[in-house]
Design a protein around this motif. Structure first.
Motif, PDB file in Angstrom:
ATOM      1  N   GLU A 187      53.584  24.796  25.737  1.00 35.79           N
ATOM      2  CA  GLU A 187      53.525  23.473  25.119  1.00 35.79           C
ATOM      3  C   GLU A 187      54.741  23.195  24.250  1.00 35.79           C
ATOM      4  OE1 GLU A 187      49.872  23.490  23.001  1.00 35.79           O
ATOM      5  OE2 GLU A 187      48.610  23.546  24.815  1.00 35.79           O
ATOM      6  N   GLU A 188      55.726  24.086  24.264  1.00 40.23           N
ATOM      7  CA  GLU A 188      56.979  23.935  23.523  1.00 40.23           C
ATOM      8  C   GLU A 188      56.740  23.803  22.016  1.00 40.23           C
ATOM      9  OE1 GLU A 188      60.159  21.603  25.789  1.00 40.23           O
ATOM     10  OE2 GLU A 188      58.292  20.726  26.571  1.00 40.23           O
ATOM     11  N   ARG A 189      55.666  24.481  21.561  1.00 35.50           N
ATOM     12  CA  ARG A 189      55.427  24.581  20.113  1.00 35.50           C
ATOM     13  C   ARG A 189      56.031  25.904  19.665  1.00 35.50           C
ATOM     14  NH1 ARG A 189      50.640  25.622  19.129  1.00 35.50           N
ATOM     15  NH2 ARG A 189      49.738  25.801  21.224  1.00 35.50           N
ATOM     16  N   TRP A 190      57.366  25.863  19.573  1.00 35.36           N
ATOM     17  CA  TRP A 190      58.099  27.105  19.390  1.00 35.36           C
ATOM     18  C   TRP A 190      57.860  27.746  18.026  1.00 35.36           C
ATOM     19  CZ3 TRP A 190      59.472  28.623  23.906  1.00 35.36           C
ATOM     20  CH2 TRP A 190      59.764  27.686  24.892  1.00 35.36           C
ATOM     21  N   ALA A 191      57.720  26.958  17.000  1.00 32.88           N
ATOM     22  CA  ALA A 191      57.451  27.529  15.674  1.00 32.88           C
ATOM     23  C   ALA A 191      56.083  28.215  15.648  1.00 32.88           C
ATOM     24  CB  ALA A 191      57.515  26.434  14.610  1.00 32.88           C
ATOM     25  N   ASP A 192      55.092  27.596  16.307  1.00 34.58           N
ATOM     26  CA  ASP A 192      53.768  28.219  16.383  1.00 34.58           C
ATOM     27  C   ASP A 192      53.831  29.524  17.165  1.00 34.58           C
ATOM     28  OD1 ASP A 192      52.787  26.088  14.984  1.00 34.58           O
ATOM     29  OD2 ASP A 192      51.965  25.047  16.737  1.00 34.58           O
ATOM     30  N   ALA A 193      54.601  29.522  18.238  1.00 40.33           N
ATOM     31  CA  ALA A 193      54.730  30.739  19.044  1.00 40.33           C
ATOM     32  C   ALA A 193      55.342  31.862  18.221  1.00 40.33           C
ATOM     33  CB  ALA A 193      55.573  30.456  20.282  1.00 40.33           C
ATOM     34  N   ARG A 241      58.841  36.724  20.550  1.00 36.29           N
ATOM     35  CA  ARG A 241      59.566  36.216  19.380  1.00 36.29           C
ATOM     36  C   ARG A 241      61.039  35.997  19.715  1.00 36.29           C
ATOM     37  NH1 ARG A 241      59.806  39.713  13.934  1.00 36.29           N
ATOM     38  NH2 ARG A 241      60.962  41.074  15.372  1.00 36.29           N
ATOM     39  N   ALA A 242      61.630  36.893  20.520  1.00 36.40           N
ATOM     40  CA  ALA A 242      63.041  36.734  20.904  1.00 36.40           C
ATOM     41  C   ALA A 242      63.252  35.450  21.712  1.00 36.40           C
ATOM     42  CB  ALA A 242      63.492  37.951  21.708  1.00 36.40           C
ATOM     43  N   ARG A 243      62.301  35.070  22.519  1.00 35.33           N
ATOM     44  CA  ARG A 243      62.418  33.825  23.284  1.00 35.33           C
ATOM     45  C   ARG A 243      62.170  32.600  22.412  1.00 35.33           C
ATOM     46  NH1 ARG A 243      59.033  36.624  26.792  1.00 35.33           N
ATOM     47  NH2 ARG A 243      57.278  35.364  26.024  1.00 35.33           N
ATOM     48  N   SER A 244      61.199  32.705  21.543  1.00 36.50           N
ATOM     49  CA  SER A 244      60.717  31.518  20.841  1.00 36.50           C
ATOM     50  C   SER A 244      61.541  31.173  19.610  1.00 36.50           C
ATOM     51  CB  SER A 244      59.256  31.724  20.429  1.00 36.50           C
ATOM     52  OG  SER A 244      58.454  31.977  21.557  1.00 36.50           O
ATOM     53  N   ALA A 245      62.086  32.172  18.933  1.00 37.59           N
ATOM     54  CA  ALA A 245      62.794  31.890  17.684  1.00 37.59           C
ATOM     55  C   ALA A 245      63.995  30.957  17.892  1.00 37.59           C
ATOM     56  CB  ALA A 245      63.219  33.199  17.031  1.00 37.59           C
ATOM     57  N   PRO A 246      64.908  31.196  18.887  1.00 39.60           N
ATOM     58  CA  PRO A 246      66.035  30.263  19.083  1.00 39.60           C
ATOM     59  C   PRO A 246      65.567  28.862  19.463  1.00 39.60           C
ATOM     60  CG  PRO A 246      66.440  32.348  20.203  1.00 39.60           C
ATOM     61  CD  PRO A 246      65.013  32.350  19.788  1.00 39.60           C
ATOM     62  N   ARG A 247      64.527  28.799  20.283  1.00 40.04           N
ATOM     63  CA  ARG A 247      64.040  27.486  20.680  1.00 40.04           C
ATOM     64  C   ARG A 247      63.413  26.759  19.498  1.00 40.04           C
ATOM     65  NH1 ARG A 247      63.310  26.464  26.119  1.00 40.04           N
ATOM     66  NH2 ARG A 247      62.858  24.370  25.315  1.00 40.04           N
ATOM     67  N   ALA A 248      62.767  27.505  18.617  1.00 40.41           N
ATOM     68  CA  ALA A 248      62.187  26.871  17.434  1.00 40.41           C
ATOM     69  C   ALA A 248      63.281  26.314  16.540  1.00 40.41           C
ATOM     70  CB  ALA A 248      61.335  27.882  16.665  1.00 40.41           C
ATOM     71  N   GLU A 249      64.367  27.077  16.402  1.00 38.81           N
ATOM     72  CA  GLU A 249      65.481  26.615  15.566  1.00 38.81           C
ATOM     73  C   GLU A 249      66.154  25.400  16.193  1.00 38.81           C
ATOM     74  OE1 GLU A 249      69.568  26.313  14.190  1.00 38.81           O
ATOM     75  OE2 GLU A 249      68.995  27.090  16.164  1.00 38.81           O
ATOM     76  N   LEU A 250      66.340  25.409  17.538  1.00 43.10           N
ATOM     77  CA  LEU A 250      66.924  24.266  18.243  1.00 43.10           C
ATOM     78  C   LEU A 250      66.010  23.055  18.128  1.00 43.10           C
ATOM     79  CD1 LEU A 250      69.028  22.991  20.142  1.00 43.10           C
ATOM     80  CD2 LEU A 250      67.734  23.970  22.068  1.00 43.10           C
ATOM     81  N   ASN A 251      64.725  23.304  18.229  1.00 43.80           N
ATOM     82  CA  ASN A 251      63.756  22.212  18.119  1.00 43.80           C
ATOM     83  C   ASN A 251      63.883  21.519  16.767  1.00 43.80           C
ATOM     84  OD1 ASN A 251      61.030  20.964  19.136  1.00 43.80           O
ATOM     85  ND2 ASN A 251      60.616  21.647  17.044  1.00 43.80           N
ATOM     86  N   ASP A 252      64.057  22.314  15.705  1.00 42.90           N
ATOM     87  CA  ASP A 252      64.202  21.724  14.370  1.00 42.90           C
ATOM     88  C   ASP A 252      65.481  20.890  14.274  1.00 42.90           C
ATOM     89  OD1 ASP A 252      61.839  22.915  13.636  1.00 42.90           O
ATOM     90  OD2 ASP A 252      62.789  24.646  12.657  1.00 42.90           O
ATOM     91  N   ARG A 253      66.571  21.421  14.827  1.00 39.71           N
ATOM     92  CA  ARG A 253      67.843  20.688  14.737  1.00 39.71           C
ATOM     93  C   ARG A 253      67.805  19.400  15.556  1.00 39.71           C
ATOM     94  NH1 ARG A 253      71.944  23.525  17.013  1.00 39.71           N
ATOM     95  NH2 ARG A 253      70.730  25.337  17.683  1.00 39.71           N
ATOM     96  N   LEU A 254      67.174  19.450  16.713  1.00 42.70           N
ATOM     97  CA  LEU A 254      67.059  18.231  17.515  1.00 42.70           C
ATOM     98  C   LEU A 254      66.213  17.185  16.802  1.00 42.70           C
ATOM     99  CD1 LEU A 254      66.544  19.651  21.120  1.00 42.70           C
ATOM    100  CD2 LEU A 254      68.494  18.308  20.306  1.00 42.70           C
ATOM    101  N   GLY A 313      50.245  32.683  21.953  1.00 41.29           N
ATOM    102  CA  GLY A 313      51.704  32.590  21.932  1.00 41.29           C
ATOM    103  C   GLY A 313      52.248  32.032  23.233  1.00 41.29           C
ATOM    104  N   ALA A 314      51.714  32.510  24.354  1.00 42.43           N
ATOM    105  CA  ALA A 314      52.157  32.000  25.654  1.00 42.43           C
ATOM    106  C   ALA A 314      51.824  30.522  25.791  1.00 42.43           C
ATOM    107  CB  ALA A 314      51.492  32.807  26.764  1.00 42.43           C
ATOM    108  N   GLN A 315      50.631  30.135  25.308  1.00 43.12           N
ATOM    109  CA  GLN A 315      50.252  28.732  25.365  1.00 43.12           C
ATOM    110  C   GLN A 315      51.180  27.880  24.508  1.00 43.12           C
ATOM    111  OE1 GLN A 315      47.986  27.449  27.322  1.00 43.12           O
ATOM    112  NE2 GLN A 315      48.214  25.339  26.570  1.00 43.12           N
TER     113      GLN A 315
END
Length: 511
Positions: free
Chosen positions: A348-354, A375-388, A342-344
């Motif tokens: 690597e900014e693979r937020w959905a994988d994290a 999960r609290a850190r990664s979930a918003p970034r994963a959602e932002l990543n999808d929108r971007l 998860g940390a890796q």
């Protein structure tokens, strides 16, 4: 025993009188009276001869000699008895009375009957080897029988009967003891087989075969005796292999012994002991290998070894405890791997994988702090990543003002992140370029027949026109033309800055 065999008393032969035919009866009736007179005279003369003349002709020594000849063969037949009785009767006038002779004859018969039973039993016991196992009773019985013979020859039939009966009783006691002796000898034979004493076993078998030739157990005992050398050799091999620590070979050798003689108790016991030692050895090896695999985090191998140990000793606590350790270690290793992965993924900014990795950890333990925070850190970034990622992918839809506003807000949210990584920066750059592209108007020429009413969907109504140029942002558009008496038309077109953008809209099909 005397060599004179006692012979059973034979019945006196009865000779039937001759049968006279019916045709001769009448011819002989006339002579009946005369024949009766002649027969009566002859009988009277014979009686005078027997009672007065014959006693003078027979001496006392002759009578004693006849009696001695009779007693020399106690098993004489009925004819001999009758002769002796007749001889004695001839001297009843001066010797023993007929009553005394009858008593003596009865005593002799009794002695002969007991002697016959004695001889039969002695022959049976001799065949069963009583001379070997029945001493000293057997010899004593023979001596009593010899004493009876001596008394018989002395015409002391009462003493002879007593001695014969005593000998018979002794031999009967030996016969009665046969079953117990057979079982005892059988036990001795079994013990010799179990001890591996081939000579003793063979000797006991021979004795048992002589003592009880019809014993059905002799068949199996003979087979065991034949297999005994192989059993002994196999057990010796098992002992040698055990001493060398080769329990597998020892078990196989003991198995060979039990196959050669399945009834051999010592072989079966030895096999059970070796199998138990082999099982203990296998158990120890399995547990040792299991803990070795556990230490190197080879959990599947460790579990296999511990389960093998549990199968060797069902219910043993050690394998169960070891399996619990395997589960705990495997879980701990899994959680540590998920945390590291998860940390890796975050790095690597693979937020959905994290997010997926942290959720796997939470399925194992819902209270894990690292998984909850990750999960609290990664979930918003994963959602932002999808929108971007959707902004460049849906560039042509940005002509819609609502979609454009959402894209602009997404870009602003991404630009507000301070510790952006290379992937985020690349996404921001791509979004900026896409929005810049979608925000730059391109001149578009709309041509018509001046009669068709034109509306540019999501932009504005243009009305009737022959030709009109208007600025439009790149993207996909739809123009709708309407005219009374004609079928409506819809024209879709794409506006791009790198092409000539001209569209013709007119209704030409009448209704």
């Amino acid at each position: 025993m005397t060599e004179d065999k006692a012979q059973p008393l034979s019945a006196t032969t009865f000779e039937p009188a001759p049968v006279i035919a019916e045709s001769d009866k009448a011819a002989t009736q006339g002579d009946t009276s005369r024949n009766v007179l002649i027969a009566g005279g002859a009988g009277a003369a014979l009686l005078l001869f027997v009672f007065f003349v014959l006693p003078e002709m027979v001496s006392p020594d002759a009578v004693d000699l006849a009696d001695s000849a009779m007693t020399s063969n106690p098993a004489s037949n009925a004819g001999g008895d009758m002769l002796s009785t007749a001889g004695a009767g001839a001297v009843t006038g001066e010797g023993r009375s007929p009553f005394a002779e009858a008593q003596e004859s009865a005593l002799r018969r009794e002695a002969q009957e007991i002697l016959q039973a004695l001889l039969s039993l002695q022959e049976l016991l001799a065949e069963r080897g009583a001379a070997r196992w029945g001493e000293p009773v057997y010899s004593e019985a023979l001596n009593r029988a010899a004493a009876g013979d001596a008394a018989y020859r002395e015409r002391d039939f009462e003493l002879a009967t007593s001695e014969y009966q005593a000998a018979l009783n002794q031999l009967s006691a030996l016969e009665t003891s046969l079953p117990e002796r057979i079982e005892s000898l059988h036990s001795v034979l079994i013990a010799a087989i179990e001890d591996g004493d081939v000579p003793a076993a063979q000797a006991s078998f021979n004795d048992l075969a002589e003592m009880a030739p019809a014993d059905i157990r002799l068949i199996a005992l003979e087979e065991r005796l034949i297999a005994l050398p192989e059993v002994i050799a196999a057990l010796e091999s098992a002992t040698q292999a055990e001493g060398m620590g080769n329990l597998d070979t020892a078990v196989e050798a003991a198995s060979t012994a039990t196959r050669a003689d399945p009834a051999h108790e010592r072989a079966r016991t030895r096999l059970a002991e070796l199998q138990a030692a082999q099982r203990r050895q296998q158990f120890t090896e399995a547990m040792t290998m299991g803990y070795g695999a556990l230490a190197s985090q080879r959990f599947d191998t460790a579990e296999t070894q511990f389960r093998q140990a549990a199968a060797l000793y069902p219910g043993a606590p050690e394998p169960d405890a070891a399996l619990i350790e395997v589960d705990q270690a495997r879980t701990q290793k899994t959680l540590m791997d998920l945390q590291a992965q998860g940390a890796q993924a975050e790095t690597e900014e693979r937020w959905a994988d994290a997010v997926a990795l942290y959720e796997q950890a939470l399925e194992i333990d819902a209270l894990l702090l690292f998984a909850t925070e990750g999960r609290a850190r990664s979930a918003p970034r994963a959602e932002l990543n999808d929108r971007l990622g959707e902004i460049p992918a849906e560039r042509d839809r940005l002509v819609d003002a609502r979609i454009m506003r959402l894209a602009q807000r997404t870009l602003a949210e991404a630009e507000a992140i301070a510790d952006s990584g290379p992937r985020l920066r690349a996404q921001i750059s791509a979004a900026q370029e896409t929005l810049a592209y979608a925000s730059t108007s391109v001149p578009v020429t709309i041509q018509s027949d001046g009669l068709t009413d034109i509306t540019l969907l999501r932009v504005k109504r243009l009305g009737t026109l022959s030709s009109q140029s208007l600025p439009l942002r790149p993207g996909r558009y739809t123009a709708v033309g309407m005219r009374n008496g004609y079928r409506d038309v819809r024209v879709q077109f794409e506006v791009r800055p790198d092409q000539a953008n001209a569209v013709e809209v007119r209704c030409v099909e009448t209704i």
